[in-house]
Design an enzyme around this catalytic site. Structure first.
Site, PDB file in Angstrom:
ATOM      1  N   CYS A   1      37.152 -74.978  24.448  1.00  0.00           N
ATOM      2  CA  CYS A   1      37.080 -75.858  23.291  1.00  0.00           C
ATOM      3  C   CYS A   1      35.694 -76.482  23.212  1.00  0.00           C
ATOM      4  O   CYS A   1      35.031 -76.692  24.222  1.00  0.00           O
ATOM      5  CB  CYS A   1      38.112 -76.981  23.308  1.00  0.00           C
ATOM      6  SG  CYS A   1      39.802 -76.410  23.367  1.00  0.00           S
TER       7      CYS A   1
ATOM      8  N   ARG B   1      33.042 -71.286  22.549  1.00  0.00           N
ATOM      9  CA  ARG B   1      33.926 -71.961  23.503  1.00  0.00           C
ATOM     10  C   ARG B   1      35.402 -71.817  23.121  1.00  0.00           C
ATOM     11  O   ARG B   1      36.290 -72.304  23.825  1.00  0.00           O
ATOM     12  CB  ARG B   1      33.575 -73.442  23.585  1.00  0.00           C
ATOM     13  CG  ARG B   1      32.160 -73.706  24.026  1.00  0.00           C
ATOM     14  CD  ARG B   1      31.853 -75.169  24.006  1.00  0.00           C
ATOM     15  NE  ARG B   1      32.542 -75.878  25.055  1.00  0.00           N
ATOM     16  CZ  ARG B   1      32.057 -76.099  26.265  1.00  0.00           C
ATOM     17  NH1 ARG B   1      30.860 -75.659  26.571  1.00  0.00           N
ATOM     18  NH2 ARG B   1      32.750 -76.749  27.169  1.00  0.00           N
TER      19      ARG B   1
ATOM     20  N   TRP C   1      40.235 -73.420  21.846  1.00  0.00           N
ATOM     21  CA  TRP C   1      40.768 -72.297  22.604  1.00  0.00           C
ATOM     22  C   TRP C   1      42.127 -72.778  23.092  1.00  0.00           C
ATOM     23  O   TRP C   1      42.222 -73.678  23.931  1.00  0.00           O
ATOM     24  CB  TRP C   1      39.855 -71.962  23.776  1.00  0.00           C
ATOM     25  CG  TRP C   1      40.261 -70.704  24.488  1.00  0.00           C
ATOM     26  CD1 TRP C   1      40.014 -69.427  24.095  1.00  0.00           C
ATOM     27  CD2 TRP C   1      40.975 -70.610  25.722  1.00  0.00           C
ATOM     28  NE1 TRP C   1      40.545 -68.544  25.012  1.00  0.00           N
ATOM     29  CE2 TRP C   1      41.134 -69.238  26.018  1.00  0.00           C
ATOM     30  CE3 TRP C   1      41.511 -71.550  26.605  1.00  0.00           C
ATOM     31  CZ2 TRP C   1      41.795 -68.782  27.152  1.00  0.00           C
ATOM     32  CZ3 TRP C   1      42.170 -71.102  27.741  1.00  0.00           C
ATOM     33  CH2 TRP C   1      42.297 -69.722  28.001  1.00  0.00           C
TER      34      TRP C   1
ATOM     35  N   ASN D   1      38.249 -81.645  24.848  1.00  0.00           N
ATOM     36  CA  ASN D   1      38.016 -80.402  25.581  1.00  0.00           C
ATOM     37  C   ASN D   1      38.525 -80.631  26.990  1.00  0.00           C
ATOM     38  O   ASN D   1      38.053 -81.547  27.670  1.00  0.00           O
ATOM     39  CB  ASN D   1      36.516 -80.084  25.590  1.00  0.00           C
ATOM     40  CG  ASN D   1      36.165 -78.989  26.576  1.00  0.00           C
ATOM     41  OD1 ASN D   1      36.955 -78.076  26.794  1.00  0.00           O
ATOM     42  ND2 ASN D   1      34.999 -79.059  27.172  1.00  0.00           N
ATOM     43  N   GLY D   2      39.479 -79.822  27.435  1.00  0.00           N
ATOM     44  CA  GLY D   2      40.018 -79.985  28.787  1.00  0.00           C
ATOM     45  C   GLY D   2      41.527 -79.891  28.780  1.00  0.00           C
ATOM     46  O   GLY D   2      42.124 -79.421  27.804  1.00  0.00           O
TER      47      GLY D   2
ATOM     48  N   GLU E   1      32.409 -53.991  36.742  1.00  0.00           N
ATOM     49  CA  GLU E   1      31.765 -54.656  35.614  1.00  0.00           C
ATOM     50  C   GLU E   1      31.785 -53.768  34.353  1.00  0.00           C
ATOM     51  O   GLU E   1      32.055 -54.255  33.250  1.00  0.00           O
ATOM     52  CB  GLU E   1      30.323 -55.048  35.993  1.00  0.00           C
ATOM     53  CG  GLU E   1      29.510 -55.681  34.886  1.00  0.00           C
ATOM     54  CD  GLU E   1      30.065 -56.990  34.349  1.00  0.00           C
ATOM     55  OE1 GLU E   1      31.058 -57.504  34.893  1.00  0.00           O
ATOM     56  OE2 GLU E   1      29.514 -57.487  33.352  1.00  0.00           O
TER      57      GLU E   1
ATOM     58  N   LYS F   1      33.607 -54.976  30.949  1.00  0.00           N
ATOM     59  CA  LYS F   1      32.834 -55.075  29.703  1.00  0.00           C
ATOM     60  C   LYS F   1      33.536 -54.304  28.599  1.00  0.00           C
ATOM     61  O   LYS F   1      33.706 -54.776  27.497  1.00  0.00           O
ATOM     62  CB  LYS F   1      31.434 -54.516  29.965  1.00  0.00           C
ATOM     63  CG  LYS F   1      30.317 -55.070  29.202  1.00  0.00           C
ATOM     64  CD  LYS F   1      29.691 -56.306  29.810  1.00  0.00           C
ATOM     65  CE  LYS F   1      30.668 -57.368  30.177  1.00  0.00           C
ATOM     66  NZ  LYS F   1      30.130 -58.521  30.813  1.00  0.00           N
TER      67      LYS F   1
ATOM     68  N   GLU G   1      37.134 -55.890  27.622  1.00  0.00           N
ATOM     69  CA  GLU G   1      37.163 -57.209  26.984  1.00  0.00           C
ATOM     70  C   GLU G   1      36.685 -57.181  25.538  1.00  0.00           C
ATOM     71  O   GLU G   1      37.143 -57.972  24.729  1.00  0.00           O
ATOM     72  CB  GLU G   1      36.399 -58.258  27.798  1.00  0.00           C
ATOM     73  CG  GLU G   1      34.899 -58.109  27.801  1.00  0.00           C
ATOM     74  CD  GLU G   1      34.188 -59.208  28.578  1.00  0.00           C
ATOM     75  OE1 GLU G   1      34.622 -60.363  28.530  1.00  0.00           O
ATOM     76  OE2 GLU G   1      33.176 -58.896  29.237  1.00  0.00           O
TER      77      GLU G   1
ATOM     78  N   HIS H   1      45.300 -42.415  46.652  1.00  0.00           N
ATOM     79  CA  HIS H   1      46.397 -43.172  47.252  1.00  0.00           C
ATOM     80  C   HIS H   1      47.351 -43.735  46.199  1.00  0.00           C
ATOM     81  O   HIS H   1      48.109 -44.662  46.493  1.00  0.00           O
ATOM     82  CB  HIS H   1      45.828 -44.286  48.144  1.00  0.00           C
ATOM     83  CG  HIS H   1      45.005 -43.756  49.273  1.00  0.00           C
ATOM     84  ND1 HIS H   1      45.562 -43.070  50.336  1.00  0.00           N
ATOM     85  CD2 HIS H   1      43.669 -43.755  49.493  1.00  0.00           C
ATOM     86  CE1 HIS H   1      44.604 -42.696  51.163  1.00  0.00           C
ATOM     87  NE2 HIS H   1      43.448 -43.082  50.676  1.00  0.00           N
TER      88      HIS H   1
ATOM     89  N   LYS I   1      33.622 -68.385  25.831  1.00  0.00           N
ATOM     90  CA  LYS I   1      32.447 -68.223  26.693  1.00  0.00           C
ATOM     91  C   LYS I   1      32.486 -69.153  27.902  1.00  0.00           C
ATOM     92  O   LYS I   1      32.057 -68.804  28.977  1.00  0.00           O
ATOM     93  CB  LYS I   1      31.201 -68.505  25.851  1.00  0.00           C
ATOM     94  CG  LYS I   1      29.888 -68.291  26.574  1.00  0.00           C
ATOM     95  CD  LYS I   1      29.549 -66.830  26.658  1.00  0.00           C
ATOM     96  CE  LYS I   1      28.246 -66.552  27.360  1.00  0.00           C
ATOM     97  NZ  LYS I   1      28.224 -65.193  27.900  1.00  0.00           N
TER      98      LYS I   1
HETATM   99  C1  F6R Z   1      32.717 -61.318  31.059  1.00  0.00           C
HETATM  100  C2  F6R Z   1      32.360 -62.715  31.233  1.00  0.00           C
HETATM  101  C3  F6R Z   1      33.220 -63.545  32.104  1.00  0.00           C
HETATM  102  C4  F6R Z   1      32.377 -64.574  32.868  1.00  0.00           C
HETATM  103  C5  F6R Z   1      33.291 -65.524  33.650  1.00  0.00           C
HETATM  104  C6  F6R Z   1      32.501 -66.532  34.452  1.00  0.00           C
HETATM  105  O1  F6R Z   1      31.823 -60.665  30.212  1.00  0.00           O
HETATM  106  O2  F6R Z   1      31.407 -63.187  30.662  1.00  0.00           O
HETATM  107  O3  F6R Z   1      33.981 -62.785  32.970  1.00  0.00           O
HETATM  108  O4  F6R Z   1      31.519 -63.890  33.732  1.00  0.00           O
HETATM  109  O5  F6R Z   1      34.134 -66.192  32.763  1.00  0.00           O
HETATM  110  O6  F6R Z   1      31.722 -67.334  33.611  1.00  0.00           O
HETATM  111  P1  F6R Z   1      30.505 -68.143  34.174  1.00  0.00           P
HETATM  112  O7  F6R Z   1      29.490 -67.171  34.649  1.00  0.00           O
HETATM  113  O8  F6R Z   1      30.030 -68.963  33.010  1.00  0.00           O
HETATM  114  O9  F6R Z   1      31.021 -68.988  35.304  1.00  0.00           O
END
Ligand code: F6R
Length: 608
Positions: A2, A27, A75, A101-102, A481, A485, A488, A504, A603
């Protein structure tokens, strides 16, 4: 999660608040809302959906007169995304209005208490209890009401608060969630993140737990938990505002992918001084580094994947046991951490609550802490013993790319620095890493220049139902990763497997036409990987391999090969990750996905 904003000035508040919310949509974007101090009442307009829905409904805010107000982009945590669960939340009698936010952990208890006092609730949210509780304690003095309510709140919060009877001001408090106050000329601001107010002011400070800020157009007062006035030190933000704009690209994600050569340069160069690596650690001395007997890396998501890449590197260069833990698990695992442990915390935002809690847990057990953070002034950066900033600039796309790359650079450098101090890595090793770091930006650039090949492969496979990523050792860490990527942002089901583990169990998933992306850059185990590719091909898989140029063994077994230059093992992950990011991007683009804001994500993840 948020985002919240607030404005007190002489201009119309709503358009300014919408502007700020646009920068905070990363956010969360389940709904958005505004509350404006009006003529004898607080006007609230809130709506499920993206910010643009609210923009349209209010004609860019023009419909809401008033010069003091708060805004929110959500969010969803408690209660589905809906108009009624959207913020701001008014107390039932319209006296107090909140953006939050929280998460309030004891909201059920508080809600039951308030219901027993005759309060009625409209939403399913935890936030509504805050406005009602403040109303319960409100007898003409907003400060008293805020402080009384605060003493009962458990959990995390950053709050913007309006009282109907004091229409010229905003009250703001926070705990474990960021709240930035911006000082303007005849107008003042608050926001979850500095990017929301950068257009209006660069003079900011961060509110701390226990403090109360009161914003009017004439100024901002801050008091401590005893009600005593305090002077906050104002910082001048130097971030380039344009860095947070798309600059002609269709999506922030591709802009950020293409920025990586420069980001690598910016993160590495200042730390190379007179031909040696200089990290300028403030607290942790060389003697401390020599006394460490194990390393924990804690992080979430992609940052955790950086930890997975860094584990063998640190372990090799420092000759120490290294454990990589998901931050959300670490805190509850009774970790074997003490004052001989170094905990490395990795976070782009510096606000991830799981990571922050893990840091606190490690610190409470005496661990030394180094955090690797992108956002200067973020919570994790503020509470860490030592911070190594990744100078990647603002990252806006929800899926991280350039911050991931910058984190890798810092981890190589930290591993080498510690290895040298501990007498394991040699001067020649250090010189060689520096050589590679200096050559990396051009090598990444060259891979980016061939992005059309990846785009072509994406066009062949974007309608796949499942995609598997395989690798061994560091290639496995990269596979994790690459798979994250892709899934998501494209919503294609994808899994990453250590290639040797496939037989396995997982190999039963491979069928005619299954797409397998095989990472073949880790030379010591390449022959083993060739066998694993043959195993999946024998069961009908189509294979895209990532391999060094001219690798005829791989060409012989894979259907398509994305070629990478011959490169040293240590920094190879910085090259190998680029096609994986591009592949995810182009697949999602061909599928018409909302690339910068994938569904259900945000984010900055400030909930557990
Ligand atoms: C994936 C992504 C997330 C962040 C994770 C940690 O593309 O961006 O998996 O890596 O939420 O976020 P930070 O780095 O801000 O702690």
């Amino acid at each position: 999660m948020c985002g919240i904003v607030g404005f007190a000035g002489t201009r119309q508040a709503a358009p300014i608040l919408l502007d700020g919310l646009e920068k905070l949509e990363y956010r969360g974007y389940d709904s958005a809302g505004l509350a404006i101090e009006g003529d004898g009442e607080i006007l609230v307009k809130k709506q499920k959906g993206r910010l643009r829905v609210l923009r349209e409904a209010t004609h860019n805010g023009e419909d809401l007169p008033g010069v003091v107000g708060i805004g929110h982009t959500r969010w969803a945590t408690h209660g589905e995304p809906s108009d009624v669960n959207s913020h701001p939340h008014l107390s039932y009698n319209g006296e107090v209005c909140i953006v939050h936010n929280g998460i309030i952990e004891n909201y059920i208890e508080l809600r039951n208490f308030l219901i027993s006092k005759g309060y009625e609730f409209a939403s399913d949210t935890d936030t509504e209890v805050i406005s009602q509780l403040m109303d319960y304690y409100y007898h003409g003095d907003p400060t008293e009401a805020v402080e009384q309510a605060r003493s009962h709140l458990m959990g995390s919060y950053a709050l913007g608060i309006l009282f109907r009877q004091t229409p010229d001001r905003i009250y703001a408090i926070c705990k474990d969630n960021p709240l930035i106050i911006g000082i303007g000329e005849g107008e003042n601001f608050m926001a979850s993140d500095v990017t929301a107010i950068l257009k209006y002011t660069r003079r900011v400070f961060r509110l701390s737990e226990g403090e109360l800020a009161v914003l009017t157009r004439d100024g901002v007062t801050v008091t401590d938990s005893y009600g005593e006035p305090i002077e906050k030190e104002i910082t001048n933000v130097t971030w380039d505002e344009n860095a947070a704009e798309k600059g002609g690209y269709e999506h922030f994600m591709i802009k950020e992918i293409l920025e990586q050569p420069e980001v690598i340069r910016k993160t590495a160069s200042p730390r190379i001084v007179n031909g040696t690596i200089n990290l300028s650690l403030k607290s942790i001395s060389d003697e401390d580094i020599r006394g460490i007997d194990k390393i924990y890396i804690v992080a979430c998501g992609s940052a955790y994947h950086v930890g997975c890449v860094a584990k063998p590197i640190l372990s090799k260069l420092c000759r120490l046991p290294v454990f990589v833990e998901l931050a959300s698990e670490f805190k509850y695992s009774d970790p074997m951490v003490d004052n001989k442990t170094l905990t490395i915390v990795i976070s782009q935002s510096g606000e991830t609550l799981d990571t922050y809690h893990a840091l606190k847990e490690a610190a409470s057990r005496g661990s030394r802490i180094i955090s690797v953070v992108n956002v200067v002034g973020s919570t994790i950066a503020m509470v860490s013993e030592d911070v190594l900033f990744t100078w990647a600039g603002p990252e806006i796309a929800v899926a991280t790319t350039k911050a991931y790359s910058a984190q890798l650079i810092v981890m190589y450098m930290l591993a080498m620095y510690m290895g040298r101090v501990r007498g394991v890595a040699t001067e020649a090793d250090e010189k060689e890493l520096i050589r590679q770091l200096e050559a990396l930006p051009d090598a990444v650039e060259a891979i980016l220049e061939k992005k059309e090949q990846v785009q072509y492969l994406a066009s062949l496979f974007y309608s796949s139902k499942d995609i598997f990523f395989l690798g061994r050792n560091i290639d496995y860490a990269l596979a994790l990763e690459g798979s994250l990527k892709l899934k998501e942002i494209s919503y294609i089901h994808s899994e990453a497997y250590a290639a040797g583990e496939l037989k396995h169990g997982t190999i039963s998933l491979i069928e005619q036409g299954s797409l397998v992306v095989a990472l073949c850059t880790y030379k010591p185990l390449k022959e083993k990987l060739v066998s694993n590719i043959k195993e999946v091909v024998a069961r009908g898989a189509v294979v895209i391999a990532l391999a060094n140029e001219g690798d005829t063994n791989i060409e012989a077994v894979a259907d398509h090969v994305i070629e990478l230059p011959e490169w040293e093992e240590l920094t190879m992950p910085s090259l190998a990750i680029i096609p994986l990011q591009l592949f995810a991007y182009y697949v999602a683009s061909l599928k018409g996905c909302d690339i910068d804001k994938p569904r259900n994500l945000a984010k900055s993840v400030t909930v557990e």
